[in-house]
Structure formats: structure tokens, C-alpha cells
Design an enzyme around this catalytic site. Structure first.
Site, mmCIF file in Angstrom:
data_model
loop_
_atom_site.group_PDB
_atom_site.id
_atom_site.type_symbol
_atom_site.label_atom_id
_atom_site.label_comp_id
_atom_site.label_asym_id
_atom_site.label_seq_id
_atom_site.Cartn_x
_atom_site.Cartn_y
_atom_site.Cartn_z
ATOM 1 N N ARG A 129 0.867 -1.163 0.000
ATOM 2 C CA ARG A 129 0.000 0.000 0.000
ATOM 3 C C ARG A 129 0.908 1.218 0.000
ATOM 4 O O ARG A 129 2.085 1.123 0.329
ATOM 5 C CB ARG A 129 -0.900 0.000 1.232
ATOM 6 C CG ARG A 129 -0.148 0.054 2.553
ATOM 7 C CD ARG A 129 -1.114 0.341 3.688
ATOM 8 N NE ARG A 129 -0.461 0.335 4.982
ATOM 9 C CZ ARG A 129 0.208 1.368 5.481
ATOM 10 N NH1 ARG A 129 0.339 2.479 4.786
ATOM 11 N NH2 ARG A 129 0.760 1.293 6.666
ATOM 12 N N VAL A 168 3.583 5.127 7.863
ATOM 13 C CA VAL A 168 3.588 4.030 8.827
ATOM 14 C C VAL A 168 2.334 4.083 9.693
ATOM 15 O O VAL A 168 1.814 5.157 9.994
ATOM 16 C CB VAL A 168 4.854 4.086 9.698
ATOM 17 C CG1 VAL A 168 4.942 5.395 10.447
ATOM 18 C CG2 VAL A 168 4.891 2.924 10.680
ATOM 19 N N THR A 169 1.845 2.928 10.054
ATOM 20 C CA THR A 169 0.754 2.898 11.009
ATOM 21 C C THR A 169 0.904 1.699 11.927
ATOM 22 O O THR A 169 1.769 0.853 11.726
ATOM 23 C CB THR A 169 -0.625 2.909 10.330
ATOM 24 O OG1 THR A 169 -1.612 3.220 11.322
ATOM 25 C CG2 THR A 169 -0.964 1.560 9.717
ATOM 26 N N HIS A 200 -1.221 -1.397 14.090
ATOM 27 C CA HIS A 200 -2.423 -2.145 14.423
ATOM 28 C C HIS A 200 -2.114 -2.984 15.657
ATOM 29 O O HIS A 200 -0.985 -3.442 15.809
ATOM 30 C CB HIS A 200 -2.827 -3.096 13.302
ATOM 31 C CG HIS A 200 -3.141 -2.411 12.011
ATOM 32 N ND1 HIS A 200 -4.165 -1.518 11.871
ATOM 33 C CD2 HIS A 200 -2.549 -2.483 10.805
ATOM 34 C CE1 HIS A 200 -4.203 -1.086 10.629
ATOM 35 N NE2 HIS A 200 -3.221 -1.646 9.955
ATOM 36 N N PHE A 211 -10.358 0.260 7.079
ATOM 37 C CA PHE A 211 -10.275 1.249 8.141
ATOM 38 C C PHE A 211 -9.865 0.609 9.463
ATOM 39 O O PHE A 211 -9.978 -0.608 9.645
ATOM 40 C CB PHE A 211 -11.611 1.980 8.308
ATOM 41 C CG PHE A 211 -12.772 1.064 8.608
ATOM 42 C CD1 PHE A 211 -13.097 0.736 9.925
ATOM 43 C CD2 PHE A 211 -13.536 0.542 7.582
ATOM 44 C CE1 PHE A 211 -14.164 -0.101 10.198
ATOM 45 C CE2 PHE A 211 -14.616 -0.306 7.853
ATOM 46 C CZ PHE A 211 -14.928 -0.618 9.167
ATOM 47 N N CYS A 222 1.098 8.024 10.368
ATOM 48 C CA CYS A 222 0.663 8.587 9.099
ATOM 49 C C CYS A 222 1.589 9.678 8.582
ATOM 50 O O CYS A 222 1.228 10.420 7.673
ATOM 51 C CB CYS A 222 -0.745 9.151 9.211
ATOM 52 S SG CYS A 222 -1.844 8.039 10.049
#
Lengths: 251, 500
Positions: free
Chosen positions: A78, A82-83, A85, A159, A176
Site C-alpha cells: 500500500r 507508517v501505522t 495495528h 479502516f 501517518c
């Protein structure tokens, strides 16, 4: 805002509890390919991931400031930055075919925002949009992130709504790529009584409404995993090489 | 005649799009419906498919650049014609998009270095390298023969436990390196099978691929679990057990075969066509910096020994036949174990030159160079001195298996004290590797080959393997290197010692 879907008939919803990132990605890919062939209806996956950092293809690795060494890092197919979870975060992956007027990626993003905004409103949290900063915000604090990928107008990724996410993980990155971006959660906004399961119920309802599904079917996790073997069998597609889905962390 | 490919309109409100990645390169044959690029608009991302057929002539809009909807981003030539001839770019058309690009930088100035991201898709899950198959099966000029992917192996180093030259902490730099690996196999498909990529297997797969058949497949519970974990479709695995029953061993071998396959395919596409220039991926840049620094600063010397592998070959097959352990033992595992034992007796091989001192490391953490797309990764097996051979096999297979799909933790990619680069699978006669700083030595392992050997004063056909150790002369002297190799040779030639 325009409704992205024109009364799509059926939505399958699967609650998958906690799923390892790569496994969930594989499932999504299988479902997306099957959806593109018309083998399955639209599907919404709701799940949690064990702690994981993901970087988009173009992400700057410097935004991973000081990640805990035991947390895996994936550079995934994608875009975006960076994110994180992890436990306490409700992740939604809609595998949806956009058809007709709904073939508009921006509309689709706005719809995903609306899904989270409506669900949050149900629990008394007033969330909204910020111009140019896709995602869902409570004032200037970010509670929900969005990132989607499309191939043949079938969506992947989706999401992530922070329900009771451990905020410390976000402190080890620049979420982000927005410096000083403050992350919040449903719990931090005063509803610590709600868990991921409760939020999933709200999300199911708002998703069905926003995308105007007439019929909703719940699929058992087991059923989906079993089925995923079938539709993942070689689907001799004329198009030859099947490239990765790109998705972009909207953040 | 050249046809134009323009920036697609993905939304009524879309004004501009950015090319994240070209999936095709000039000279590639494109068929209708094939994915050619990934386009980002306002951070949603879409795979763009070809509406037309031909050969990709020219890429106008580079990766990381943006253009308005409708602007020419590439040109198609006729199939069969050389790209450059097929697409003589009209100057006016050329100028137009460039202007737009110029107008856009403010928007697209994300901090990421997009140009460096070429092919940095890291689809994470075990991927079906459908691309591999399709390319292999494709007629046409664009198909390149199987390359000899020796290049990345010669720089078997890219460890980021120290800060990079750019002042970043090495860690993030390393992660950016991680990206590059799977991009050659960009794929949608589901967990299963890199497997299907293996052509021969694919045939068996089609033969047995209906769900009904799948239900009847015979497999041991252990094999089923292993297949599930590895994301393999059982139908694609040929069982060697009674009545074609699939065993855990079949799954393991299958996974390894896939890795070999991926290894060969992966490196191919990234070499680029003759006469092209390629932006450095973050991984390429790291390799460039570290290898140059290594050769510049470290006084290398090289010592080679020929190892008689007759016993090791027998050892390996007898372990396999007896099915003593969960995992088969590979030659690489045998070499890792032998190195660990030899290093315990020659601690200088496990050291670093730091600030005018020699630092001898407390544990033997052996890194194994694994080829990934346009580069390599070196997952580290920690504290090898305490691990048995089967434990080494288990850990190394897990770590090496990850190379195809990512998901390494920082710990798994750092802290190495010695590196092994194995090119045996490529049939290499002999090679020497570049030291992976801050380590002091690296072992280059070549193929086991039939060679004339002298036994009992007679020349017979034996199986031998060349190993070469590259040493930092500031830390290691010739006599230490020689003794280490002697010791290594003895362990390898008496493989029973490896189980002690």
C-alpha cells in the site's frame, strides 16, 4: 455526500477475532480475487491484529522512530506512511465491488469515514472530518484511519478504529507521517466501557446503512477460512500476471 | 504507431494522480487487462490495467511523479517492435506532461523518496508468484532467459545493526530495505501458493484442483497443520506417503522448492534491460554503502579449503530416511552447525574491530544471507553455540522462509557476529564474499560437486565442496583463519560430531 453504493443487495459480515497480519492479508486477497470473479458477494471482515507496524510502499522509514523490537514490521502493498495495528483496535476490511456510480474512489473514502462517524455517534462521541486529512477525528485527535486499495474496482484494506488501543505504540512512530498527530480512542474519549466487540456491532449497523445493503448475512469465521481454500485455487485469469494490490494508508 | 496511455480518472473529484509503481517496464509486452501501474490519488490507490495491447515503449511519468488526469503517462508500441523505435515521442507531447509535473511538486512532496521506492511493493503474505508462471509461459521478445543471479550474492551483506552512513539509526534504513524484497512477486492472490509458481507442481494442481477432490486429499494431521501455517494448498503438493498421502515432509520440501524457485525468479526481473538506468532502492543503497565501506576500510584476505562431503551427503540422507526429526536437515544447516562448533574454538572469528580494540562477542549469532529481490537480507540465528542441529534447522527454515513475505522483527535481522553466504544451489565452483561490518569474517559456501579425490592412494570420484572465509586482517591472522577452516573441515567431514 453521495452514497457510494446504490443499494447493493447482499453483504456478508465475518467477525474474525484476532488474526495475524499476513494471514488476514492473504484472506483479503483471496476474497478480492473471488469477488472480482463474482464468486462471492461483498464481504466485510471485522477483526483485530496482534501488534504490528506496517509501512506503505512509499513510506519513509524514518517515521518508525523507535519501534519495540519484538513487534514485526511489514512493508505492505500500500502507499502511505507508517501505522500501527494491535489489540483494542477494530479493523474493518470491506471487500466490496464498486459498481456504476459508486466507481469513485473519493466517494468510497468519504463513505468509510461516514461509517466510523455514525458508529461513534451511536456511542455519544462526536467525530468528524478534517479537510485534506482523510480519517476520522475528534477535534484534532485522530480516532480512525483509512487506507484502501482497488483492483478491478474491488476494494481491499479499509479502516482501523481505535477502541481501546494502547497509545504508547503510536508514540514510537510518526503516525501517518503527520508530525505531532495525536491519536485517541473510544476509551480515551470517555467510553472505556466499550470494547472491540461492542464497537463492531455499531460498525456493522452503520456500514450496512451507509452502503445501503438490503440484506446482511453473518458468516462464521470457520466457514470463511474453509471457503478461502476453495476460492484461492488457481483461477486461470486471462490477464496473466497478477500484480499486488496497492493500498494507501490514508491516515 | 505509438498509442498513448493517459492518467486515468478514478473519481469525479480527482484532478491529479501519482504513479506509485510501474508494474511493466519499457520493452515489456502488455496484454489487454494486464496490470501496468499503480496509481495513487489522494492516497487511495488503484491498479491500472491496459486497455490496449502492445509493447510498452516509453514511460513518460516516472514513479513518484504526479500528473493531471488525461495527461500522457506512457506510450505503447506495436508488439514485436523494439520499444524505442515504436515510440518516437513527439516533442510537444513530451513537453506537456513534464510541465504538469513541474507544477505539481508541492503536492507530491511527501517526505518519502519515491523514486527510490521502485518496486518496493512488499506484498507480505506468502504469495503466489503467478507472475512467474505467466511470464515463463509468455511468448515474445520481452521474455528474458533465466538469468545467472550471481550479482547480489557477491555482496552478501546488508546488516543494519549500526547506524547507516546517512546518520539514521540503521534500523529504519533496514526496514526500508525490507521493502524491496517481495516486489518482484507482486501479487494479489491468497495465502496459498507461491507454490503454483512451480510449473511442474502447477500441473499436478490443476489435475487435483477441484474442491471436491480437495476434500478427498489424503494428508496427515501434521501435514495439514504445516500446510495451513505455510499457506499452502494441499492439492498442489504431491504426496509421497502411502497411497499418495501428503506428509509433513512433503510440505517442507515443497516450501523449500518454492523458495528456490522464488529465489531464481525473483532476482531476474530486477536486473533491468540493457541500456537502462535504475534508481536505487533503499536496500540497494544500503548495500552499496556498506559494501563500499567494507572494502574500503577492512583489509580483506581470503582462505579456501576443499571439504570432502561424502560423509555429510550420507549423513544427510540417512537422517532424512530415518525421519528422526520434524524438519529435514539441509546442507546449509549442517554448515551453520559446523561453523558454530569451529567458532567456539576460534573466538577471533566471532569478533569486531572497534575503536582500536578487538571485541570478541559473547555469543555466536550466525547470519544467513538470503537473496531477495534486488538485494539480500541476513536473518540471524542467535546463540548458535547452544543449539542442536535440529534446532538450527527449525529456526533457520523459519527465518529464511520469511524472506519471501516479510514480517521480520528487528531482532531477527540484527546482532549477527558471523555470516554465511551459500551459493551452493547455483552450482558455484568457488567464490569469496565481502565482509559484513562490523563482523570480522564471512564464509562463502560453494556447491558440492563430483571431483576426483585421492583415497587410499587411488583416484576416485568423490563429492567435495569449496569453502572460502574472508577475514578482517586487523582482527584475524592467516594462521587463525587457517585453523578455523581446518576445524570446520574436520567437523564437516565427520558429521556425526555435529550431533554431539
Amino acid at each position: 455526500m453521495e452514497q457510494a453504493a446504490q443499494a447493493a443487495p447482499t453483504l456478508r459480515i465475518a467477525r474474525l477475532a484476532t488474526v495475524e497480519y499476513s494471514r488476514a492479508l492473504a484472506l483479503q486477497e483471496g476474497l478480492a480475487a473471488a469477488r472480482a470473479r463474482g464468486a462471492v458477494p461483498d464481504t466485510l471482515l471485522l477483526l483485530e491484529h496482534p501488534s504490528v507496524f506496517t509501512l506503505g510502499r512509499g513510506a519513509d522509514a524514518r517515521y518508525l522512530l523507535n519501534p519495540p523490537r519484538e513487534v514485526p514490521v511489514y512493508r505492505v502493498s500500500r502507499g502511505g506512511q507508517v501505522t500501527y495495528h494491535g489489540p483494542g483496535q477494530l479493523v474493518g476490511y470491506p471487500i466490496v465491488k464498486l459498481e456504476g456510480r459508486a466507481r469513485d474512489v473519493h466517494d468510497y473514502l468519504r463513505c468509510l469515514e461516514q461509517v466510523m462517524i455514525d458508529a461513534l455517534l451511536q456511542c455519544g462521541i462526536a467525530a468528524g472530518r478534517r479537510p485534506g486529512l482523510t480519517g476520522v477525528w475528534v477535534e484534532e485527535r485522530k480516532v480512525g484511519s483509512i487506507g484502501v486499495g482497488l483492483r478491478r474496482w474491488v476494494t481491499m484494506h479499509g479502516f482501523a478504529l481505535n477502541v481501546a488501543t494502547d497509545g504508547r505504540f503510536f508514540e514510537t512512530i510518526v503516525p501517518c507521517g503527520i508530525a505531532g498527530c495525536r491519536m485517541t480512542s473510544v476509551a480515551a474519549e470517555g467510553r472505556a466501557d466499550l470494547g472491540v466487540t461492542e464497537m463492531a456491532a455499531f460498525i456493522e449497523r452503520s456500514f450496512t446503512t451507509v452502503f445501503s445493503y438490503r440484506q446482511v448475512v453473518t458468516v462464521e469465521a470457520n466457514e470463511l477460512w474453509t471457503a478461502s481454500r476453495e476460492f484461492s485455487l488457481p483461477a486461470r485469469e486471462a490477464s496473466g500476471p497478477d500484480p499486488g494490490l496497492g493500498a494507501v494508508c490514508q491516515c | 504507431m505509438a498509442r498513448e496511455i493517459t492518467m486515468p480518472k478514478l473519481s469525479d473529484t480527482m484532478e491529479e494522480g501519482k504513479i506509485l509503481r510501474w508494474l511493466k517496464h519499457p520493452g515489456d509486452t502488455i496484454r489487454r487487462g494486464e496490470a501496468i501501474a499503480e496509481v495513487e490519488t489522494d492516497k487511495a490507490d488503484m491498479i491500472m490495467e491496459a486497455f490496449d495491447e502492445g509493447v510498452l515503449g516509453e514511460i513518460v511519468l516516472k514513479e513518484g511523479e504526479s500528473a493531471k488526469v488525461g495527461v500522457v503517462i506512457a506510450r505503447l508500441g506495436e508488439p514485436g517492435k523494439q520499444a524505442a523505435q515504436a515510440a518516437p515521442a513527439p516533442p510537444a507531447a513530451e513537453a506537456r506532461p513534464r510541465q504538469k509535473i513541474g507544477a505539481a511538486p508541492a503536492q507530491s512532496s511527501a517526505p518519502a523518496p519515491p523514486a527510490a521506492v521502485r518496486g518496493a511493493l512488499a506484498a507480505v503474505p506468502p504469495k503466489r508468484t503467478a507472475q512467474g508462471i505467466a511470464e515463463a509461459g509468455q511468448p515474445g521478445a520481452s521474455q528474458s532467459p533465466e538469468p545467472a543471479p550471481a550479482e547480489p550474492q557477491q555482496a552478501p551483506v546488508q546488516q543494519a545493526q549500526e547506524g547507516g552512513a546517512d546518520g539514521l539509526s540503521g534500523l529504519p534504513e533496514f526496514y526500508s530495505g525490507l521493502s524491496a524484497h517481495s516486489s518482484a512477486a507482486p501479487t494479489t492472490v491468497p495465502a496459498p501458493p507461491p507454490a503454483r509458481a512451480v510449473a511442474a507442481k502447477a500441473e499436478t494442481a490443476t489435475a487435483a484442483a477441484t474442491p471436491a477432490d480437495a476434500a478427498k486429499l489424503k494428508a496427515s494431521p501434521l501435514a495439514r497443520r504445516a500446510a495451513e501455517e505455510a499457506g499452502i494448498d494441499l492439492a498442489t503438493v504431491r504426496g509421497t506417503g502411502p497411497d499418495g498421502r501428503v506428509t509433513k515432509r512433503d510440505i517442507d520440501n515443497f516450501v523449500r522448492e518454492q523458495q528456490m524457485f522464488r529465489f531464481r525468479r525473483l532476482i531476474a526481473p530486477r536486473e533491468g534491460a540493457l541500456g537502462t538506468r535504475q534508481e536505487l532502492t533503499p536496500m540497494r543503497r544500503t548495500i552499496a554503502q556498506r559494501m563500499a565501506a567494507s572494502k574500503r576500510e577492512i583489509p580483506h584476505f581470503y582462505v579456501t579449503v576443499e571439504v570432502d562431503m561424502e560423509e555429510a551427503v550420507r549423513f544427510k540422507s540417512s537422517i532424512e530416511a530415518a525421519e528422526l526429526f520434524d524438519e529435514d536437515i539441509t546442507y546449509n544447516d549442517i554448515v551453520i552447525r559446523a561453523c558454530a562448533l569451529a567458532i567456539c574454538r576460534h573466538s577471533r572469528m566471532n569478533a569486531s574491530f572497534e575503536d582500536e580494540t578487538v571485541v570478541i562477542r559473547p555469543h555466536v549469532n550466525i547470519g544467513v544471507a538470503v537473496a531477495v529481490e534486488d538485494g539480500l537480507l541476513i536473518p540471524v540465528i542467535r546463540e548458535c553455540e547452544r543449539l542442536s542441529l535440529p534446532e538450527i534447522a527449525r529456526i533457520s527454515h523459519r527465518l529464511v522462509g520469511k524472506a519471501g513475505r516479510g514480517g521480520y522483527t528487528a531482532d531477527e535481522l540484527s546482532g549477527g557476529t558471523f555470516t554465511i553466504s551459500n551459493m551452493g544451489m547455483l552450482g558455484i565452483e568457488h567464490f569469496a564474499a565481502v565482509i559484513n561490518p562490523p563482523q570480522a569474517a564471512i564464509l562463502a559456501v560453494s556447491a558440492i560437486k563430483e571431483r576426483p579425490v585421492v583415497r587410499n592412494s587411488r583416484i576416485v570420484v568423490g563429492r567435495t565442496m569449496m569453502v572460502t572465509v574472508s577475514c578482517d586482517h586487523r582482527v584475524i591472522d592467516g594462521v587463525v583463519a587457517g585453523r578455523f577452516l581446518q576445524e570446520l573441515k574436520r567437523f564437516l567431514e565427520n558429521p556425526a560430531s555435529l550431533l554431539v
